[in-house]
Scaffold this motif. Structure first.
Motif, PDB file in Angstrom:
ATOM      1  N   PHE A   1      -9.839  40.753  11.042  1.00  0.00           N
ATOM      2  CA  PHE A   1      -9.627  41.705  12.144  1.00  0.00           C
ATOM      3  C   PHE A   1     -10.186  41.081  13.413  1.00  0.00           C
ATOM      4  N   SER A   2      -9.427  41.184  14.516  1.00  0.00           N
ATOM      5  CA  SER A   2     -10.014  40.823  15.806  1.00  0.00           C
ATOM      6  C   SER A   2      -9.378  41.646  16.909  1.00  0.00           C
ATOM      7  N   GLY A   3     -10.073  41.690  18.046  1.00  0.00           N
ATOM      8  CA  GLY A   3      -9.594  42.517  19.148  1.00  0.00           C
ATOM      9  C   GLY A   3      -9.675  41.799  20.475  1.00  0.00           C
TER      10      GLY A   3
ATOM     11  N   LYS B   1      -9.688  42.800  24.776  1.00  0.00           N
ATOM     12  CA  LYS B   1      -9.842  43.895  25.731  1.00  0.00           C
ATOM     13  C   LYS B   1      -8.841  43.713  26.875  1.00  0.00           C
TER      14      LYS B   1
ATOM     15  N   VAL C   1      -7.846  46.422  22.453  1.00  0.00           N
ATOM     16  CA  VAL C   1      -8.909  47.438  22.427  1.00  0.00           C
ATOM     17  C   VAL C   1      -9.042  48.128  23.792  1.00  0.00           C
TER      18      VAL C   1
ATOM     19  N   HIS D   1     -12.324  49.981  24.573  1.00  0.00           N
ATOM     20  CA  HIS D   1     -13.374  49.098  25.082  1.00  0.00           C
ATOM     21  C   HIS D   1     -13.175  48.826  26.576  1.00  0.00           C
TER      22      HIS D   1
ATOM     23  N   TYR E   1     -20.859  49.990  23.383  1.00  0.00           N
ATOM     24  CA  TYR E   1     -19.715  49.130  23.078  1.00  0.00           C
ATOM     25  C   TYR E   1     -19.782  48.509  21.667  1.00  0.00           C
TER      26      TYR E   1
ATOM     27  N   MET F   1     -17.101  48.557  18.424  1.00  0.00           N
ATOM     28  CA  MET F   1     -16.607  47.293  17.855  1.00  0.00           C
ATOM     29  C   MET F   1     -16.903  47.250  16.348  1.00  0.00           C
TER      30      MET F   1
ATOM     31  N   ASP G   1     -14.309  49.318  14.635  1.00  0.00           N
ATOM     32  CA  ASP G   1     -13.031  48.591  14.539  1.00  0.00           C
ATOM     33  C   ASP G   1     -13.017  47.715  13.288  1.00  0.00           C
ATOM     34  N   ILE G   2     -14.105  46.990  13.127  1.00  0.00           N
ATOM     35  CA  ILE G   2     -14.173  45.986  12.060  1.00  0.00           C
ATOM     36  C   ILE G   2     -14.316  46.659  10.686  1.00  0.00           C
TER      37      ILE G   2
ATOM     38  N   VAL H   1     -14.080  37.804  11.032  1.00  0.00           N
ATOM     39  CA  VAL H   1     -13.809  38.215  12.409  1.00  0.00           C
ATOM     40  C   VAL H   1     -13.757  36.968  13.301  1.00  0.00           C
TER      41      VAL H   1
ATOM     42  N   VAL I   1     -13.732  35.102  16.526  1.00  0.00           N
ATOM     43  CA  VAL I   1     -14.085  35.423  17.915  1.00  0.00           C
ATOM     44  C   VAL I   1     -14.680  34.185  18.584  1.00  0.00           C
TER      45      VAL I   1
ATOM     46  N   GLN J   1     -19.243  36.737  21.104  1.00  0.00           N
ATOM     47  CA  GLN J   1     -19.159  37.966  20.301  1.00  0.00           C
ATOM     48  C   GLN J   1     -19.931  37.900  18.989  1.00  0.00           C
TER      49      GLN J   1
ATOM     50  N   HIS K   1     -22.473  40.644  18.308  1.00  0.00           N
ATOM     51  CA  HIS K   1     -21.888  41.946  17.983  1.00  0.00           C
ATOM     52  C   HIS K   1     -21.422  42.004  16.525  1.00  0.00           C
TER      53      HIS K   1
END
Ligand code: ATP
Ligand code: LTN
Length: 327
Positions: A6-8, A10, A41, A44, A127, A131, A134-135, A143, A145, A149, A152
């Motif tokens: 999973f990744s996001g 912004k 996201v 976010h 924030y 996050m 989400d994960i 993840v 990133v 990140q 986080h």
């Protein structure tokens, strides 16, 4: 069974080569090896003030760019965070399991809070909890990133572990996946600062949709030093950053690149780098043009993505609610 990724991203500012080289390009390259979920996201994004019309346009633009980079909606789920309300609900529950002390340690918040002073919102402080939601909603193993990140994702692991200790095995503990090169591309105007979509300066970042002339002009003006040799020397952040960008686009090793530019000046190197970046971005710019040429195409892909993500998120949230004793 493949591992879940999973990744996001912004949807603020423009997508720049830092995002692309440090994160998005790897997402596309690893699609066949994992079971992937990628998310724009938008919740976010509103942790900092946004113009509503601009934000709406950017959500679509970012999704289109991810597809242009190679995220394939047939092989990966691609959706918008706010289309699946379970993200906000799980974030609230996690809030109640994250000690304030853990949040105070987040360096990204400290940096942003210093810039924004009294404008800084509770949402920005919180924030990392969103996050983490989400994960954890998708039983994520990995993840991918950029370096910024990592902290986080570590907090996400910590809160998952804490919850599991109290209620029994519930969440999967995720691992960050950080690329060896390109994990931290720096600003062209100031190579001591990470290239960021929130920086205003015109010469700061190369954006994915920049024209060849814009790319040439930004690279030619990039900050270097008063030395001559073109070497991967971390104590010279300007030239080191430009060389790293060259390397991530070409895939060549340090020695090959250094020997190619032996005896040449910064200006020759910058000209070569500009061409490498222009050619590196050309295919994705062409694909983006095709995608946006068909009205409604991106929206319908995003709607289908949310339909696929929703049942997974509903199942996880229901399990958490039950364990906590809600409802
Ligand atoms: P901002 O700086 O405005 O908070 P951003 O430009 O860092 O935003 P994000 O949406 O936060 O963009 O990041 C998307 C992905 O790109 C993340 O995985 C992040 O780690 C990565 N990334 C962002 N900036 C860089 C960079 N300069 N170098 C390498 N990776 C980066
Ligand atoms: N905070 C990240 C974006 C992000 C994200 C995520 C990344 C939000 N949720 C979940 C990975 C997994 C950022 O600023 N780049």
């Amino acid at each position: 069974m493949k591992k879940r990724v999973f990744s996001g991203i912004k949807p603020t500012g423009d997508i720049h080569i830092g995002n692309y080289l440090g994160a998005n390009r790897h997402w596309a390259a690893m699609q066949d090896d994992y079971d992937n979920i990628f998310c724009v996201v938008d919740l976010h994004a509103i942790t900092e003030p946004q113009d509503p019309a601009l934000l709406k346009g950017r959500i679509r633009e970012f999704a289109g760019l991810l597809m242009a980079i190679g995220i394939d909606p047939e092989r990966s789920i691609l959706f918008v965070q706010s289309h699946v309300h379970e993200h906000s609900e799980l974030a609230w529950i996690l809030n109640c399991f994250i000690p304030m002390g853990w949040m105070y340690r987040m360096t990204q918040f400290k940096e942003k809070a210093e810039q924004q002073r009294e404008q800084v919102s509770v949402g920005l402080f919180d924030y990392p909890s969103l996050m983490a939601a989400d994960i954890l909603l998708y039983r994520t193993d990995v993840v991918p990133v950029g370096e910024d990140q990592k902290q986080h994702v570590e907090l996400t692991r910590d809160v998952a572990q804490r919850f599991n200790n109290i209620y029994g095995e519930t969440f999967v503990l995720p691992e960050p996946l950080i690329p060896d090169v390109g994990a931290r591309i720096m600003g062209l105007d100031d190579p001591t600062k990470k290239m960021s979509g929130s920086e205003e300066g015109a010469g700061h970042a190369i954006n994915l949709l920049d024209s060849p002339d814009m790319i040439r002009s930004k690279i030619m003006k990039a900050t270097t030093d008063s030395k001559r040799d073109i070497l991967f020397d971390e104590s010279r952040p300007g030239i080191f950053n430009l060389l790293s960008i060259y390397q991530t686009f070409t895939g060549e090793d340090n020695k090959q690149i250094e020997s190619r530019f032996e005896g040449k000046g910064y200006s020759d190197f910058k000209k070569a780098l500009a061409e490498v970046a222009i050619e590196g971005l050309r295919p994705l710019q062409e694909r983006y043009k095709e995608l946006t040429g068909e009205p409604g195409r991106i929206d319908s892909i995003l709607a289908k993505g949310a339909e696929k993500a929703r049942p997974l998120a509903e199942k996880m949230l229901a399990e958490v609610q039950k364990k906590v004793g809600l409802g």
